[in-house]
Design a protein around this motif. Structure first.
Motif: not given
Length: 136
Positions: A14, A17-18, A21, A28, A31, A60
């Protein structure tokens, strides 16, 4: 005694993937509903989460470098200055203004110009002593 952690192994994928973007590691926390300190504790205690954090960091950076290129070449309506500002602040080791040294003197010799305004008294004294010894 450590507080029980809420870390879950699925956070490894996760976070990658975070950050892929363009988001920061710290965001995070929003999230998964924890604090930034908790994220750093997870990275300290879980090698797989630390690796995911490091990989996410690179993804990133890639996101923002691509965005800056798009903006600079007119392929995006974004703000190039903002993208570069973001890169310089989030990735300072890789993105910084080049620092030049003035290596010329009026006598033709080469020596760096030193900004002494940020030196301690001890450092200034050491420079003075070095100059005295060099002049002997």
């Amino acid at each position: 005694m450590h507080r029980k952690t809420d870390y879950k192994t699925e956070y490894d994928d996760m976070i990658i993937e975070h950050m892929e973007q363009g988001f920061s590691f710290e965001s995070f926390a929003g999230v998964v509903g924890c604090s930034n300190k908790t994220l750093y504790n997870w990275a300290d205690r879980n090698p797989s989460f630390l690796h995911a954090k490091e990989l996410g960091f690179e993804k990133s950076r890639k996101f923002w470098e691509i965005e800056a290129i798009k903006q600079a070449t007119g392929k995006s309506d974004g703000n190039t200055t903002m993208a570069i500002f973001n890169l310089k602040n989030r990735f300072p080791k890789q993105w910084r203004d080049k620092q030049e040294l003035d290596m010329s003197n009026t006598d033709g010799t080469l020596k760096p110009t030193i900004d002494t305004s940020k030196l301690t008294i001890e450092q200034l004294q050491a420079l003075k002593n070095a100059k005295i010894n060099a002049d002997k």
